[in-house]
Design a protein around this motif. Sequence first.
Motif, PDB file in Angstrom:
ATOM      1  N   LEU A 171       4.497  18.181  18.088  1.00  0.00           N
ATOM      2  CA  LEU A 171       6.011  18.072  17.830  1.00  0.00           C
ATOM      3  C   LEU A 171       6.373  17.237  17.026  1.00  0.00           C
ATOM      4  O   LEU A 171       7.243  17.331  16.281  1.00  0.00           O
ATOM      5  CB  LEU A 171       6.574  17.726  19.238  1.00  0.00           C
ATOM      6  N   PHE A 172       5.956  15.750  16.881  1.00  0.00           N
ATOM      7  CA  PHE A 172       6.676  14.985  16.256  1.00  0.00           C
ATOM      8  C   PHE A 172       5.612  14.165  15.045  1.00  0.00           C
ATOM      9  O   PHE A 172       6.192  13.231  14.432  1.00  0.00           O
ATOM     10  CB  PHE A 172       6.845  13.658  17.192  1.00  0.00           C
ATOM     11  N   PHE A 173       4.331  14.208  15.025  1.00  0.00           N
ATOM     12  CA  PHE A 173       3.524  13.595  14.232  1.00  0.00           C
ATOM     13  C   PHE A 173       3.010  14.247  13.047  1.00  0.00           C
ATOM     14  O   PHE A 173       2.572  15.446  13.171  1.00  0.00           O
ATOM     15  CB  PHE A 173       2.331  12.906  14.974  1.00  0.00           C
ATOM     16  N   LYS A 174       3.033  13.657  11.868  1.00  0.00           N
ATOM     17  CA  LYS A 174       2.612  14.604  10.616  1.00  0.00           C
ATOM     18  C   LYS A 174       1.811  13.467   9.974  1.00  0.00           C
ATOM     19  O   LYS A 174       2.245  12.554   9.182  1.00  0.00           O
ATOM     20  CB  LYS A 174       3.732  14.988   9.815  1.00  0.00           C
ATOM     21  N   PRO A 175       0.382  13.492  10.027  1.00  0.00           N
ATOM     22  CA  PRO A 175      -0.378  12.511   9.296  1.00  0.00           C
ATOM     23  C   PRO A 175      -0.407  12.878   7.828  1.00  0.00           C
ATOM     24  O   PRO A 175      -0.655  14.156   7.557  1.00  0.00           O
ATOM     25  CB  PRO A 175      -1.758  12.749  10.111  1.00  0.00           C
ATOM     26  N   GLU A 176      -0.244  11.894   6.888  1.00  0.00           N
ATOM     27  CA  GLU A 176      -0.276  12.133   5.567  1.00  0.00           C
ATOM     28  C   GLU A 176      -0.442  10.837   4.842  1.00  0.00           C
ATOM     29  O   GLU A 176      -0.166   9.790   5.414  1.00  0.00           O
ATOM     30  CB  GLU A 176       1.205  12.714   5.133  1.00  0.00           C
ATOM     31  N   ARG A 177      -0.323  10.920   3.445  1.00  0.00           N
ATOM     32  CA  ARG A 177      -0.523   9.652   2.652  1.00  0.00           C
ATOM     33  C   ARG A 177       0.622   9.401   2.082  1.00  0.00           C
ATOM     34  O   ARG A 177       1.530  10.406   1.579  1.00  0.00           O
ATOM     35  CB  ARG A 177      -1.525   9.786   1.663  1.00  0.00           C
ATOM     36  N   TYR A 178       0.944   8.360   1.514  1.00  0.00           N
ATOM     37  CA  TYR A 178       2.349   7.913   1.072  1.00  0.00           C
ATOM     38  C   TYR A 178       2.386   8.637  -0.316  1.00  0.00           C
ATOM     39  O   TYR A 178       1.267   8.340  -1.191  1.00  0.00           O
ATOM     40  CB  TYR A 178       2.637   6.362   0.624  1.00  0.00           C
ATOM     41  N   VAL A 179       3.524   9.254  -0.959  1.00  0.00           N
ATOM     42  CA  VAL A 179       3.676   9.670  -2.406  1.00  0.00           C
ATOM     43  C   VAL A 179       4.794   8.968  -2.843  1.00  0.00           C
ATOM     44  O   VAL A 179       5.933   9.112  -2.496  1.00  0.00           O
ATOM     45  CB  VAL A 179       3.740  11.138  -2.293  1.00  0.00           C
ATOM     46  N   ALA A 180       4.628   8.485  -3.991  1.00  0.00           N
ATOM     47  CA  ALA A 180       5.546   7.650  -4.638  1.00  0.00           C
ATOM     48  C   ALA A 180       6.633   8.721  -5.138  1.00  0.00           C
ATOM     49  O   ALA A 180       6.232   9.864  -5.627  1.00  0.00           O
ATOM     50  CB  ALA A 180       5.093   7.016  -5.645  1.00  0.00           C
ATOM     51  N   ASP A 181       7.728   8.242  -5.038  1.00  0.00           N
ATOM     52  CA  ASP A 181       8.883   8.881  -5.813  1.00  0.00           C
ATOM     53  C   ASP A 181       9.046   8.608  -7.298  1.00  0.00           C
ATOM     54  O   ASP A 181       9.370   7.473  -7.620  1.00  0.00           O
ATOM     55  CB  ASP A 181      10.240   8.655  -5.086  1.00  0.00           C
ATOM     56  N   ALA A 182       8.669   9.357  -8.169  1.00  0.00           N
ATOM     57  CA  ALA A 182       8.484   9.081  -9.469  1.00  0.00           C
ATOM     58  C   ALA A 182       9.947   8.789 -10.291  1.00  0.00           C
ATOM     59  O   ALA A 182      10.088   8.138 -11.346  1.00  0.00           O
ATOM     60  CB  ALA A 182       8.092  10.349 -10.496  1.00  0.00           C
ATOM     61  N   SER A 183      11.170   9.215  -9.533  1.00  0.00           N
ATOM     62  CA  SER A 183      12.437   8.844 -10.074  1.00  0.00           C
ATOM     63  C   SER A 183      12.844   7.388  -9.808  1.00  0.00           C
ATOM     64  O   SER A 183      13.737   7.237 -10.337  1.00  0.00           O
ATOM     65  CB  SER A 183      13.389   9.962  -9.496  1.00  0.00           C
ATOM     66  N   GLN A 184      11.979   6.835  -8.866  1.00  0.00           N
ATOM     67  CA  GLN A 184      12.216   4.914  -8.674  1.00  0.00           C
ATOM     68  C   GLN A 184      11.223   4.241  -9.145  1.00  0.00           C
ATOM     69  O   GLN A 184      10.545   4.596  -9.529  1.00  0.00           O
ATOM     70  CB  GLN A 184      12.404   5.179  -7.095  1.00  0.00           C
ATOM     71  N   SER A 185      11.790   3.142  -9.100  1.00  0.00           N
ATOM     72  CA  SER A 185      11.115   1.988  -9.755  1.00  0.00           C
ATOM     73  C   SER A 185       9.749   1.764  -8.868  1.00  0.00           C
ATOM     74  O   SER A 185       9.871   1.950  -7.521  1.00  0.00           O
ATOM     75  CB  SER A 185      11.950   0.638  -9.955  1.00  0.00           C
ATOM     76  N   ASP A 186       8.857   1.299  -9.383  1.00  0.00           N
ATOM     77  CA  ASP A 186       7.478   0.619  -8.433  1.00  0.00           C
ATOM     78  C   ASP A 186       8.026  -0.298  -7.519  1.00  0.00           C
ATOM     79  O   ASP A 186       7.577  -0.285  -6.294  1.00  0.00           O
ATOM     80  CB  ASP A 186       6.448  -0.343  -9.579  1.00  0.00           C
ATOM     81  N   GLU A 187       9.056  -1.191  -7.733  1.00  0.00           N
ATOM     82  CA  GLU A 187       9.518  -2.122  -6.624  1.00  0.00           C
ATOM     83  C   GLU A 187      10.040  -1.189  -5.633  1.00  0.00           C
ATOM     84  O   GLU A 187       9.602  -1.529  -4.243  1.00  0.00           O
ATOM     85  CB  GLU A 187      10.336  -3.148  -7.130  1.00  0.00           C
ATOM     86  N   TRP A 188      10.849  -0.104  -5.917  1.00  0.00           N
ATOM     87  CA  TRP A 188      11.682   0.621  -4.666  1.00  0.00           C
ATOM     88  C   TRP A 188      10.459   1.350  -3.918  1.00  0.00           C
ATOM     89  O   TRP A 188      10.381   1.270  -2.785  1.00  0.00           O
ATOM     90  CB  TRP A 188      12.661   1.518  -5.504  1.00  0.00           C
ATOM     91  N   ASN A 189       9.558   1.834  -4.781  1.00  0.00           N
ATOM     92  CA  ASN A 189       8.357   2.577  -3.820  1.00  0.00           C
ATOM     93  C   ASN A 189       7.491   1.705  -3.143  1.00  0.00           C
ATOM     94  O   ASN A 189       7.083   1.944  -2.247  1.00  0.00           O
ATOM     95  CB  ASN A 189       7.491   3.215  -5.031  1.00  0.00           C
TER      96      ASN A 189
END
Length: 296
Positions: A171-189
């Motif tokens: 119902l509530f758990f989705k195992p996955e790896r972090y994917v960076a948001d290319a529209s944001q800075s490295d610090e934000w990510n």
Amino acid sequence: MRRWIWGLGVVAVVGLGVAIYMLKPVTGPERDLTLVGDATRGAYLIRLGGCIACHTDTSSGAGILAGGPGGPGLTSPFGTFFAPNITSHPTAGIGNWTLAQFSKAMSDGEGPQGHLYPSFPYENYTLMSDQEIADLYAALKEVPADPTPSKAHQISFPFNIRLALAGWKNLFFKPERYVADASQSDEWNRGRYLVFGPAHCVACHSPRNLLGAIEGGKELAGNPGGGVGGKAPSLLAADLSSEGYGAASLAQALSDGFTPNFDVLGGAMGEVITEGTSQWTAEDRAAVAAYLMAGQ
């Protein structure tokens, strides 16, 4: 009578189908378990992930990461959870765990004993990279073995049935790896990764529904009602600003525990700061502060 029997049969079939669906395994992307871990990098991840604050009970005299036999535990509507011994002890700790078993626990919330309760934030650790999992495993292997037995959770029926956690995960758990948001800075990510990943700020600072899952759309809005992790304030940018925080002062508070109003962050957060965020790099504290103050 035939219609009644037919209807009962349909209900039974549908119920069986739902039960099978709810018990199906919940797994994420396959990890690379051939990677060689670096214990030095892993030692930093121990601090980054808040392991010491949760898994060390200084009042009992037990060693570092030897669990919380004398501590108050994490209270919730479902019972009280106690952090286990995760030292390298072969029986009391996780010394006999393989990298595959450790990865399964961190990534999919499943240990050798079965499904793990989400009081252990595998919902967040699942976002960690394959290399980080290998590094953390290498570091824990070097933690001195401590024979302190883990304290059993105090959970009432039916929440003590681990098999039921399979339904919760579906119902509530989705195992996955972090994917960076290319529209944001490295610090934000980096900040977002830490908040939702290993630092698991979102786990404590979000309201939860009746089944103990984070309420969708209300991440980081605070947990005034308590639960796993206790009561925690909002980390939304507007609420932080109303308390006088800016990016610089928030990063500073993660370092020394002092608020802009010259108060001191105590209790559970004080321990998190002492054993965790104060020992992060300045860059990581700044990244978390920048992400939170930028608004989500």
